[in-house]
Scaffold this motif. Sequence first.
Motif, PDB file in Angstrom:
ATOM      1  N   MET A  45      10.479  -1.100   1.364  1.00  0.00           N
ATOM      2  CA  MET A  45      10.539  -0.934   0.198  1.00  0.00           C
ATOM      3  C   MET A  45       9.689  -1.679  -0.861  1.00  0.00           C
ATOM      4  SD  MET A  45      12.399   1.253  -1.386  1.00  0.00           S
ATOM      5  CE  MET A  45      12.811   1.295  -2.865  1.00  0.00           C
ATOM      6  N   PRO A  46       8.746  -0.795  -1.743  1.00  0.00           N
ATOM      7  CA  PRO A  46       8.205  -1.534  -2.003  1.00  0.00           C
ATOM      8  C   PRO A  46       8.427  -2.801  -3.708  1.00  0.00           C
ATOM      9  CG  PRO A  46       8.062   0.751  -3.341  1.00  0.00           C
ATOM     10  CD  PRO A  46       8.732   0.624  -1.835  1.00  0.00           C
ATOM     11  N   LYS A  47       9.462  -3.159  -3.560  1.00  0.00           N
ATOM     12  CA  LYS A  47       9.187  -4.064  -4.153  1.00  0.00           C
ATOM     13  C   LYS A  47       9.496  -5.751  -3.333  1.00  0.00           C
ATOM     14  CE  LYS A  47      13.957  -6.558  -5.735  1.00  0.00           C
ATOM     15  NZ  LYS A  47      15.504  -6.334  -5.577  1.00  0.00           N
ATOM     16  N   ILE A  48       8.723  -6.163  -3.900  1.00  0.00           N
ATOM     17  CA  ILE A  48       8.085  -7.377  -3.350  1.00  0.00           C
ATOM     18  C   ILE A  48       9.143  -8.617  -2.878  1.00  0.00           C
ATOM     19  CG2 ILE A  48       6.107  -9.443  -3.556  1.00  0.00           C
ATOM     20  CD1 ILE A  48       4.800  -6.701  -5.342  1.00  0.00           C
ATOM     21  N   ASP A  61      -4.552   0.639  -6.992  1.00  0.00           N
ATOM     22  CA  ASP A  61      -3.735   0.379  -6.528  1.00  0.00           C
ATOM     23  C   ASP A  61      -2.902  -0.308  -8.210  1.00  0.00           C
ATOM     24  OD1 ASP A  61      -4.276  -0.711  -4.137  1.00  0.00           O
ATOM     25  OD2 ASP A  61      -5.258  -2.404  -4.438  1.00  0.00           O
ATOM     26  N   CYS A 119       9.068  -7.611  -9.259  1.00  0.00           N
ATOM     27  CA  CYS A 119       7.903  -7.309  -8.864  1.00  0.00           C
ATOM     28  C   CYS A 119       7.940  -6.375  -8.086  1.00  0.00           C
ATOM     29  CB  CYS A 119       7.053  -7.943  -9.298  1.00  0.00           C
ATOM     30  SG  CYS A 119       6.764  -9.423  -7.769  1.00  0.00           S
ATOM     31  N   ALA A 120       7.262  -5.390  -8.279  1.00  0.00           N
ATOM     32  CA  ALA A 120       6.644  -3.988  -6.942  1.00  0.00           C
ATOM     33  C   ALA A 120       5.049  -4.117  -7.189  1.00  0.00           C
ATOM     34  CB  ALA A 120       7.533  -2.825  -6.944  1.00  0.00           C
ATOM     35  N   ALA A 165       2.207  -6.936  -1.597  1.00  0.00           N
ATOM     36  CA  ALA A 165       2.281  -5.703  -1.662  1.00  0.00           C
ATOM     37  C   ALA A 165       1.025  -4.734  -1.405  1.00  0.00           C
ATOM     38  CB  ALA A 165       2.328  -5.316  -3.142  1.00  0.00           C
ATOM     39  N   GLY A 166      -0.001  -5.396  -0.227  1.00  0.00           N
ATOM     40  CA  GLY A 166      -0.956  -4.747   0.493  1.00  0.00           C
ATOM     41  C   GLY A 166      -2.218  -4.143  -0.267  1.00  0.00           C
ATOM     42  N   LEU A 167      -1.957  -4.723  -2.093  1.00  0.00           N
ATOM     43  CA  LEU A 167      -3.120  -4.511  -3.274  1.00  0.00           C
ATOM     44  C   LEU A 167      -4.285  -5.696  -2.335  1.00  0.00           C
ATOM     45  CD1 LEU A 167      -1.126  -5.122  -6.180  1.00  0.00           C
ATOM     46  CD2 LEU A 167      -0.674  -2.769  -4.607  1.00  0.00           C
ATOM     47  N   THR A 168      -5.408  -4.460  -2.310  1.00  0.00           N
ATOM     48  CA  THR A 168      -6.696  -4.987  -2.068  1.00  0.00           C
ATOM     49  C   THR A 168      -7.902  -5.231  -3.312  1.00  0.00           C
ATOM     50  OG1 THR A 168      -7.642  -3.135  -1.589  1.00  0.00           O
ATOM     51  CG2 THR A 168      -6.814  -4.552   0.450  1.00  0.00           C
ATOM     52  N   LEU A 173       1.638 -12.343  -5.015  1.00  0.00           N
ATOM     53  CA  LEU A 173       2.134 -11.335  -4.899  1.00  0.00           C
ATOM     54  C   LEU A 173       1.217 -10.056  -4.440  1.00  0.00           C
ATOM     55  CD1 LEU A 173       3.726 -11.857  -8.257  1.00  0.00           C
ATOM     56  CD2 LEU A 173       4.557 -12.838  -5.866  1.00  0.00           C
TER      57      LEU A 173
END
Lengths: 154, 154
Positions: B1-4, A65, A91-92, B37-40, B33
């Motif tokens: 977009m990956p921009k949050i 990630d 942020c992204a 963005a789908g971060l795990t 945040l």
Amino acid sequence: MPKIDKDAAPRSSGTRYPPPHDEPCKLREWRRLGDAAGLTQFGVSLFRLAPGVWSSQRHWHSHEDEFVYVLTGELVLVTDKGEDILRAGDCAGFPAGQRDGHCLQNRSTDDAEILVVGSRNDEDHGEYSDIDMVFTSGRYSGKSGYRHKDGSPY
Amino acid sequence: MPKIDKDAAPRSSGTRYPPPHDEPCKLREWRRLGDAAGLTQFGVSLFRLAPGVWSSQRHWHSHEDEFVYVLTGELVLVTDKGEDILRAGDCAGFPAGQRDGHCLQNRSTDDAEILVVGSRNDEDHGEYSDIDMVFTSGRYSGKSGYRHKDGSPY
């Protein structure tokens, strides 16, 4: 103290990309804040990107990630979906395994500073979206390298 | 977009600490945040701490690295070694397993904003340095809880 002395943090600059892919990244500079604090599970780096400089070639990660937060300046985020402007406070995030490459390009006339966070997994590998290049696994054990997409070396 | 979209990011506030340990953290607020963005693999949260509010009770993590970066305002970082002031642009890191508890206290008259990054490991547990409390493992599988240091429940 666990407070990080940013001026004493390990510094890196430039790129190991083979020419001509190194060109837009030659002048990138970053301080390895996470390393300075003894963190090992993820990296945190403070990048300074001068006008014209890119954070990287557009790429995606198989196993890591990644998160970026813009502290100062203005950058263009490029992905498969197009372009987006990121300014201070924007942020992204880029989840591992999503094959949508990203990079940040400074097309402004001022420096930009970004915080970049990435997990650390020696299995990680990935591709560069716009050029004939991949990076192979083993980045933390010194075995990683750049190859053409057909596997042939640079 | 990956921009949050920060305004659309999941929000949390307050604390599940049992009384009276909840008192200094009741008004803390944060936006998740990384989740947006789908971060795990790690969490990234943007905390807003009003005057008088603490980031947490002073604690350490057994299995998770943690990193904080101050975006606005002024906070007091408290560790075993004493107190240190963190202002905008200052940062600190706390490696997993180092039994030196930390917290950030807003003793100023203005709000402070910090970015908090932490790895995610369901094995993680830890202790609160200044009070008779521990947190048990299972935070991401819903099994974690607070106990006295002798193991008895709150």
